[in-house]
Design an enzyme around this catalytic site. Structure first.
Site, PDB file in Angstrom:
ATOM      1  N   SER A 156       0.811  -1.214   0.000  1.00 16.03           N
ATOM      2  CA  SER A 156       0.000   0.000   0.000  1.00 16.03           C
ATOM      3  C   SER A 156       0.847   1.269   0.000  1.00 16.03           C
ATOM      4  O   SER A 156       1.710   1.415  -0.858  1.00 16.03           O
ATOM      5  CB  SER A 156      -0.942  -0.054   1.192  1.00 16.03           C
ATOM      6  OG  SER A 156      -2.065   0.710   0.928  1.00 16.03           O
TER       7      SER A 156
ATOM      8  N   HIS B 232      -7.577  -5.754  -0.016  1.00 22.08           N
ATOM      9  CA  HIS B 232      -6.345  -4.969   0.123  1.00 22.08           C
ATOM     10  C   HIS B 232      -5.572  -5.503   1.329  1.00 22.08           C
ATOM     11  O   HIS B 232      -5.963  -5.276   2.474  1.00 22.08           O
ATOM     12  CB  HIS B 232      -6.778  -3.517   0.358  1.00 22.08           C
ATOM     13  CG  HIS B 232      -5.668  -2.538   0.445  1.00 22.08           C
ATOM     14  ND1 HIS B 232      -4.914  -2.166  -0.635  1.00 22.08           N
ATOM     15  CD2 HIS B 232      -5.192  -1.817   1.498  1.00 22.08           C
ATOM     16  CE1 HIS B 232      -4.030  -1.255  -0.262  1.00 22.08           C
ATOM     17  NE2 HIS B 232      -4.164  -1.035   1.035  1.00 22.08           N
TER      18      HIS B 232
HETATM   19  C1  GTR Z   1      -5.446   4.402   1.831  1.00 25.23           C
HETATM   20  C2  GTR Z   1      -4.877   5.241   0.733  1.00 25.23           C
HETATM   21  C3  GTR Z   1      -4.125   4.371  -0.229  1.00 25.23           C
HETATM   22  C4  GTR Z   1      -3.221   3.390   0.455  1.00 25.23           C
HETATM   23  C5  GTR Z   1      -3.750   2.873   1.778  1.00 25.23           C
HETATM   24  C6  GTR Z   1      -2.724   2.243   2.717  1.00 25.23           C
HETATM   25  O1  GTR Z   1      -6.222   5.102   2.716  1.00 25.23           O
HETATM   26  O2  GTR Z   1      -5.949   5.904   0.096  1.00 25.23           O
HETATM   27  O3  GTR Z   1      -3.437   5.192  -1.162  1.00 25.23           O
HETATM   28  O4  GTR Z   1      -1.970   3.922   0.603  1.00 25.23           O
HETATM   29  O5  GTR Z   1      -4.362   3.862   2.523  1.00 25.23           O
HETATM   30  O6  GTR Z   1      -1.574   2.634   2.755  1.00 25.23           O
HETATM   31  O7  GTR Z   1      -3.142   1.367   3.472  1.00 25.23           O
END
Ligand code: GTR
Length: 419
Positions: A258, A400
């Site tokens: 991420s 995710h």
């Molecule tokens: C989210 C963000 C993403 C990603 C994620 C993370 O809120 O919008 O770009 O980086 O966090 O790092 O878990």
């Protein structure tokens, strides 16, 4: 009759909308030229790439996206805090190295947690990546030092008052299958990203910034945001790894999930010592093409996280087409070194197709080195990894996250690349 005409009209409408760029497919010519220099020179061999175009693109990313590291001498010292030759029930050697950054007035400490497999031939290949809540969260082992740095509060992990406690030990171990990594012959190096810069918008007053600026002074619009500071931390960690005789300095893979996947890509782009770069669900500002505007956009990311990128990047809110770069060029900077991009099917916020296409469009740089590109601009099936030349990609089913499935694919890739 009427109904049929209306539904046909609706279909035509949807078709036209998609053709007109609802974002699904960015035609090649809508992306900035990877292989044409700022002066219009067509780049057709790797010498010209390395001497002309690569430095230009690196500078464009520095000035417009992640920000430049200010030009100031900082002293960095590495000290072995602990070593245990019988860690994890005898399976590992554990080390903790403290890197102390100092400008003479103020200092900052970064703790590098290292686990290396025992009873294997040294030096060993390693994966290095940052973690979100402190080194103590990646494994329940009570010997891991709990980070003293600022940590974001988290009800699930019982972190309050921005301080991590014993209760957070191992809470993120599902993302760090350490025993399995050791079993496959790899070591792991993990660093809490908040040691370098706490992840909130504090006007750049704390973290590593305070060593580079006077009180109240701000980074210039072209100077680093937090992602670039974390990448700098990884590079400074690499300065230590190359001196550790137990670690194979030519086999260090940098990995991140991420926001830390964005960080891994930028670290891999800037620092050629990283032998493999792995981006796990990195999305906007990471592997995903910005011009697609799918899921998270430049404006959305700059609004939610104003401290991640340099101030100049904010000029491109809702103006992605004005960016002199797109993210396929970031991957191009990593070439010809191996790169692996991974997505997750339920992670539309990170735009899996945009992540894939960015890898695909970076292929022209790999071609300059005689390396093959991915076969097509169509993504592989879910859970099928595709590796070709020095590139790897998979889209895992699910959310995710960074899972064992992802790790197995990365280790399969490293097995091939490192042997
Ligand atoms: C989210 C963000 C993403 C990603 C994620 C993370 O809120 O919008 O770009 O980086 O966090 O790092 O878990």
């Amino acid at each position: 009759m009427h109904r049929i005409i209306i539904s046909k009209l609706i279909l035509i409408f949807i078709g036209l909308f998609c053709l007109s760029g609802c974002g699904q497919n960015i035609p090649n010519d809508a992306l900035p030229e990877l292989l044409v220099s700022n002066d219009g020179i067509v780049i057709s061999n790797f010498e010209d790439w390395e001497n002309i175009r690569r430095p230009e693109i690196l500078e464009l990313f520095e000035k417009n996206v992640y920000g430049e590291i200010p030009n100031k001498e900082i002293d960095i010292n590495y000290k072995l805090l602990k070593i245990d030759n019988d860690a994890l029930d005898g399976k590992a050697i554990q080390k903790e190295i403290i890197a102390t950054f100092s400008n003479g007035k103020e200092s900052l400490e970064m703790n590098m947690l290292i686990f290396l497999p025992k009873n294997v031939k040294k030096p060993v290949p390693v994966f290095m990546g940052m973690n979100f809540y402190g080194n103590q969260t990646i494994h329940p082992d009570p010997n891991i030092t709990i980070t003293p740095s600022y940590v974001k509060n988290n009800e699930d992990f019982l972190i309050t008052n921005n301080k991590a406690t014993e209760l957070s030990r191992g809470v993120r171990s599902h993302r760090w299958p350490i025993e399995r990594i050791l079993e496959r012959g790899y070591g792991i190096v993990s660093i809490y990203y908040g040691d370098i810069d706490p992840d909130f918008d504090d006007d750049f007053q704390n973290g590593i910034h305070k060593l580079f600026y006077e009180d109240g002074e701000q980074p210039k619009p072209n100077e680093w945001g937090s992602i670039a500071t974390w990448a700098y931390g990884l590079s400074k960690a690499m300065d230590y790894l190359v001196t550790d005789k137990d670690i194979d300095k030519n086999k260090v893979a940098v990995i991140g999930h991420s926001r830390l996947g964005k960080t891994a890509l930028w670290a891999g782009a800037m620092d050629k010592r990283f032998a493999i770069t792995i981006s796990n669900d990195s999305g906007c500002g990471g592997a995903a093409l910005s011009r697609r505007r799918q899921g998270e956009t430049v404006k959305k990311i700059n609004t939610s996280f104003p401290h991640w990128f340099c101030k100049n990047f904010h000029l491109y809110n809702d103006k992605e087409e004005d960016l002199p770069v797109d993210q396929h060029m970031l991957i191009g900077l990593i070439a010809p070194r191996p790169v692996y991009v991974a997505s997750a099917s339920e992670d539309q916020w990170a735009d899996p197709e945009g992540e894939y296409l960015s890898l695909y469009h970076s292929g022209s740089v790999y071609n300059l080195y005689g390396l093959e590109n991915l076969r097509s601009d169509t993504m592989p099936e879910v859970n099928q990894s595709q590796t070709i030349g020095n590139m790897g990609y998979h889209i895992r089913s699910g959310k995710h996250d960074l899972t064992l499935f992802d790790w197995e694919k990365y280790m399969d890739f490293a097995d091939v690349q490192f042997n």
